[in-house]
Design a protein around this motif. Structure first.
Motif, PDB file in Angstrom:
ATOM      1  N   ALA A  46      -7.703  14.077  61.472  1.00 59.20           N
ATOM      2  CA  ALA A  46      -7.746  12.954  62.407  1.00 59.20           C
ATOM      3  C   ALA A  46      -8.350  13.377  63.741  1.00 59.20           C
ATOM      4  N   GLU A  47      -8.554  12.384  64.618  1.00 55.12           N
ATOM      5  CA  GLU A  47      -9.182  12.671  65.919  1.00 55.12           C
ATOM      6  C   GLU A  47      -8.207  13.305  66.908  1.00 55.12           C
ATOM      7  N   ASP A  48      -6.943  13.218  66.666  1.00 54.65           N
ATOM      8  CA  ASP A  48      -5.937  13.901  67.491  1.00 54.65           C
ATOM      9  C   ASP A  48      -4.596  13.827  66.756  1.00 54.65           C
ATOM     10  N   ILE A  70      -1.945  12.255  67.532  1.00 58.42           N
ATOM     11  CA  ILE A  70      -1.368  10.906  67.505  1.00 58.42           C
ATOM     12  C   ILE A  70      -1.956  10.150  66.312  1.00 58.42           C
ATOM     13  N   ALA A  71      -3.252  10.261  66.160  1.00 54.28           N
ATOM     14  CA  ALA A  71      -3.899   9.585  65.030  1.00 54.28           C
ATOM     15  C   ALA A  71      -3.398  10.162  63.716  1.00 54.28           C
ATOM     16  N   SER A  81      -0.008   8.803  63.022  1.00 56.59           N
ATOM     17  CA  SER A  81      -0.131   7.362  62.820  1.00 56.59           C
ATOM     18  C   SER A  81      -0.711   7.053  61.447  1.00 56.59           C
ATOM     19  N   GLU A 102       5.935   9.628  70.289  1.00 55.69           N
ATOM     20  CA  GLU A 102       6.029   8.170  70.294  1.00 55.69           C
ATOM     21  C   GLU A 102       5.980   7.626  68.873  1.00 55.69           C
ATOM     22  N   ALA A 103       5.061   8.186  68.077  1.00 54.38           N
ATOM     23  CA  ALA A 103       4.937   7.704  66.705  1.00 54.38           C
ATOM     24  C   ALA A 103       6.150   8.084  65.869  1.00 54.38           C
TER      25      ALA A 103
END
Ligand SMILES: Cc1ncc(C[n+]2csc(CCOP(=O)(O)OP(=O)(O)O)c2C)c(N)n1
Ligand code: SF4
Lengths: 608, 346
Positions: free
Chosen positions: A285-287, A289-290, A293, A319-320
């Motif tokens: 993923a791009e980071d 968080i992604a 997610s 957060e996720a």
């Protein structure tokens, strides 16, 4: 004259510049020794910089390996043999060598410049020879002589120095080069010139031992009597990867693994991305968080969503993780801990994320936390984590660390046909409307994946009305839901194994309680102490939230509790709040594991 | 299974069948109502069974959308809908997955995920409700607010230069880029349907009026008397013409767009720029039509499909690769668990 002595274990420490290939020969010696029947334990120790300036102290890369004729759990406190490829490697590692130990030096690298870079004002060889058996060998020169007809450049030829050192160590350990050569052939199978060069260097090192007049006796370490079975060697990250694939297989679903590269977790992504044929989907993923997610999205859609990261990446996932707690979807987050805070010590080990795993989310967001104890434990614990995630419909944090991630260990291969399948929650249809937040006796809601008519539902991070999952701001409902989610996690204690004592008696004067990668050092310290007449038991925790239901009772059976941790006292903080009495602590945050001696000394200081 | 396999038409399904049992809670008069209604209408027309549809949103007023549709849905966290939707689509490519997002959600906190879903070209329509304000947090300026905008957090005027979302999507190499508005239901439906039919990420910017915190932000484009002069409705293979009596046209002078009068400049329809949404270079110029409409000689704002192209979509590539790997690597789970070297202990 050449003699052979028999020893029950031996510790070899390879040290050189990060470009010198120390990790590779360490691993090769590990594979070879394991295959020849020794038990092994390794400790790779890399610098943070990929290419630190050559010859400098902070560019030194080390690989410590211990082989034994018995079951071992640590790579050893001190080394018997140190291979130092340059003055910096000697300088940073000589203090880890036993008095009278063997030093093998590549004397060609001991020139003015390198000595100065290492901070030696005068050549240390003479002085060191008073305490150690020092063998200065012209490794570079020998390698260049024999490689001159290879058609390769000096730079490439020089790279095979490490194989010379490995060959010599194999000779010292009274082993053959055969199995090592097989590994080298596999590694360089598509580069025939390099293959020849490396094989020749390996042989040259071995023959050097045979022919040179080394006044040294070879050491023989016999086979270890491990429990019978089929074995392979495995690192912690490989163990996790295989455990995750197996879990998805046991649950009859796809493994969806999303992550963003970070040391020391990236190898899990590398490993899993090789096995796409096994219903494994990997997503870089791009980071972070992604990554988490996407894993949550995949879990909503019915796959087993998993992500792994370390330190800073955990912060980004918070957060996720809270969302996953709210959605009550299966998710496994592996945190391969490293030295913190912030970027901290990215290549070094630490156990400092326990409280973060427990509490690092806003709101009341409890979730199960498990920790692996050693490379050979990763496979099974990964399956446990996935089982809890799916059977209880919850995100789970699985803690490993840099030491376990990279260390190599023999692993008795389990029979996967004998592992229980992982059961997804299906609720009997007894209501007119599908209710996404209806629960079974474990408190788990149904994993209702899209594609099924009649079960269309909307879930989200807003508080939801019990049963229907509709948005609800009702105060009573919120309290009820917070408690319901909390109870679900607490009740997991009823479904996990009771806490056992790893070694020693079930009650008594003192228990050492550990979690994570301190397992080996504590276990070894306890065994040695008991042999020396000191009564001490070892309790090791795999389940950190919730604790096994009998844990407090078990701990209360001991007069004193000692908790060694590679942090400033995180498990101690948790246990003290439960036990309502102080515990003894041993804490270290130096980026390296405990030595056995450190633990023994602490026990003795408490007892005396 | 691919998405086509489940698009078995269900002729009897009605727009109301897509309404959930939840009360719609936007402010009265909010543009979101129109978008919801048009979406329910086109979903019925498209006819994909409800159980095969997933709406995913982030956080914001607009992101409440999934709760009002009787499909599968996820209301997630601020800005992350593209990442979550990518996970769903990769796990289950056969599902029809939609993203609902706002200008703050997609372009501020979620900017990173938006550009990455577009470059990967995951087969998902992305409905960006642009109201040039943060609605849910009650009226702060957003990444699309105009310079000088007075909002709760910018009492002396905003200093930030705004994004042109369409140009941003072009920059991320989106394969479908369109603009439409809440106040033109027919156009909105047409674009939503085209976005659904497009194979790949379909970026749809929808001008949406927030009548509470930023009322009238787009009125020059939406109101009857100004709309003709300030908007340019794009039609495939048709000349770029606008104005109350379609009296203005746009021609290309080299690569520079130029407004010409069709009445007295000597230029006729044949001289005008013909819209070709598959021409990447022209689309890039069109995407830059973002002038302040009140400025002298301002280019009209384009609405419609600005750009579309064919590029393999991500989930297809992922599964093709898996199939290819299966051909080459047949190692079973047991084989990889055993690894390359084992030994026996008796
Ligand atoms: C991590 C995080 N930060 C901030 C918020 C608060 N927040 C909720 S919605 C929003 C902005 C919404 O604006 P937009 O995306 O334009 O949607 P609109 O409400 O205008 O439809 C913000 C800042 C949040 N929910 N989460
Ligand atoms: S605040 Fe604005 S965007 Fe939000 S519901 Fe009200 S009118 Fe719509």
């Amino acid at each position: 004259m050449k003699t052979t002595t028999l020893k029950d274990d031996i510790v070899v420490l390879f040290a050189g510049d990060s470009g010198d290939g120390m990790q590779l020969i360490g691993e090769l010696l590990g594979y070879t020794s394991a295959l020849s029947g020794n038990d092994i334990s390794t400790f790779p120790n890399y610098p943070a910089e990929i290419r630190a300036p050559q010859g400098t102290l902070h560019g030194v890369s080390g690989f410590q390996i211990r082989l034994a004729d018995h079951y071992i759990f640590t790579p050893g406190d001190e080394a018997d043999i140190l291979v130092a490829m340059n003055p910096a490697a000697l300088k940073t590692n000589v203090r880890k060598l036993k008095p009278g130990g063997v030093i093998i030096l590549n004397i060609n690298s001991f020139d003015k410049k390198n000595l100065a870079l290492a901070g030696y004002e005068i050549d240390p060889v003479e002085e060191l020879s008073k305490q150690f058996k020092v063998f200065p060998i012209e490794i570079t020169k020998i390698i260049r002589d024999q490689g001159k007809d290879s058609g390769l450049g000096t730079k490439q030829i020089d790279r095979s120095k490490n194989m010379f050192a490995l060959g010599l160590v194999l000779w010292l350990l009274n082993k053959t080069t055969e199995q090592t050569a097989t590994f080298i052939k596999r590694k360089f199978s598509d580069k025939p010139e390099l293959l020849q060069l490396n094989l020749k260097a390996l042989e040259a090192g071995y023959n050097y031992g045979e022919t040179a007049e080394l006044i040294i006796s070879r050491t023989n370490v016999e086979k270890a009597s491990l429990p019978s079975g089929t074995y392979r060697s495995i690192t912690g990250n490989q163990g996790l990867a295989l455990g995750l694939i197996t879990s998805a297989h046991l649950a009859g679903t796809q493994l969806f693994y999303a992550s963003y590269p970070i040391t020391p977790a990236s190898d899990i992504l590398h490993e899993l991305s090789k096995h796409k044929q096994l219903n494994v989907l990997t997503f870089q993923a791009e980071d972070e968080i992604a990554a988490i997610s996407a894993a949550i999205g995949a879990s909503f859609a019915g796959s087993l969503g998993v992500t792994a990261t370390s330190g800073p990446g955990m912060d980004l996932k918070s957060e996720a993780l809270g969302l996953a707690v709210m959605l009550e979807l299966p998710l496994v987050v592996c945190d391969i801990q490293r030295g913190g805070p912030s970027t901290g010590l990215p290549t070094k080990t630490e156990q400092s994320d326990l409280l973060f795993a427990m509490f690092g989310r806003h709101g009341e967001a409890p979730l199960p936390v498990l920790a692996v104890s050693r490379p050979a434990d990763c496979f099974e614990t990964a399956i446990e984590a996935c089982r809890l995630a799916i059977e209880f419909m919850t995100p789970v944090i699985l803690l490993s660390d840099a030491y376990i991630a990279n260390a190599l260990e023999p692993w008795k291969i389990p029979d996967i046909d004998k592992i229980h399948s992982i059961e997804k929650t299906v609720l009997q249809e007894n209501e007119r409307h599908f209710a996404p937040y209806r629960r079974n006796e474990k408190g788990a809601r149904e994993w209702a994946v899209p594609g099924v008519p009649g079960k269309e539902h909307r879930i989200g991070g807003l508080e939801k009305e019990d049963l229907t999952g509709n948005i609800s701001y009702d105060p009573e409902n919120h309290q009820h839901m917070v408690l319901t989610r909390k109870k679900k996690i607490e009740n997991i204690a009823q479904y996990i194994p009771l806490q056992k004592v790893d070694s020693g008696s079930e009650s008594g004067k003192m228990a050492i309680v550990g979690w994570g990668s301190t397992y080996g050092s504590i276990k070894t310290a306890c065994e040695q102490l008991r042999n020396e007449g000191v009564e001490v038991s070892h309790i090791h925790l795999r389940y950190l939230n919730p604790f096994p239901s009998n844990l407090l009772q078990l701990l209360n059976g001991f007069e004193k509790i000692l908790i060694p941790e590679l942090n400033t006292g995180q498990l101690a903080f948790l246990l003290e709040s439960h036990l309502k009495k102080p515990v003894e602590k041993l804490n270290k945050v130096k980026g390296v594991p405990f030595t056995v001696k450190e633990i023994k000394d602490k026990v003795l200081s408490i007892i005396r | 299974m691919t998405q086509e396999d489940i698009t078995t038409k269900n002729a009897t399904i009605q727009p109301k069948d897509f309404a959930s049992d939840q009360d719609v809670r936007w402010c009265p008069g909010c543009g979101d109502y129109s978008i919801l209604k048009q979406t329910q209408t086109i979903l019925a027309e498209i006819g994909i069974p409800r159980e095969n549809i997933v709406f995913v949103s982030g956080i914001g007023c607009s992101s409440r959308f999934p709760y009002y549709l009787n499909t599968y849905g996820m209301h997630t966290i601020h800005g992350r809908a593209p990442a979550i939707a990518t996970g769903i689509k990769l796990a289950r490519p056969e599902l029809s997955v939609w993203i609902i997002t706002g200008d703050g959600d997609a372009l501020s906190i979620g900017g990173n995920h938006l550009i990455h879903i577009l470059r990967r070209n995951v087969n998902i329509p992305i409905l960006l409700f642009n109201n040039e304000i943060y609605g849910l947090t009650k009226g702060q300026y957003s990444p699309t607010s105009k310079e000088g905008m007075v909002s709760k957090s910018t009492p002396y005027g905003s200093l930030d230069h705004p994004f042109n979302p369409v140009l941003l999507a072009m920059g991320a190499e989106a394969t479908f880029v369109a603009r439409t508005m809440d106040r033109d239901p027919a156009h909105l439906r047409e674009i939503l349907k085209a976005g659904h039919l497009h194979k790949g990420s379909a970026f749809i910017e929808i001008y949406q009026n927030c009548n509470v915190f930023n009322d009238g932000a787009f009125e020059i484009f939406t109101e009857k008397d100004t709309k003709p002069l300030y908007t340019l409705f794009l039609e495939e293979k048709q000349p770029l013409v606008f104005g109350k009596n379609r009296e203005w046209g746009i021609r290309l002078d080299g690569y520079k767009p130029q407004i010409v009068s069709l009445q007295d400049s000597g230029f006729g329809l044949d001289d005008l720029w013909i819209h070709d949404s598959r021409d990447r270079y022209k689309a890039q110029i069109l995407a830059t039509f973002f002038d302040d409409p009140r400025k002298e000689n301002a280019l009209p704002r384009p609405f419609g499909i600005i750009y579309q192209s064919q590029r393999p979509c991500y989930e297809d590539l992922v599964y093709q690769q898996i199939e290819n790997v299966k051909g080459k690597n047949t190692k079973s789970l047991k084989e990889i668990i055993f690894g390359t070297a084992t030994w026996e202990v008796h």
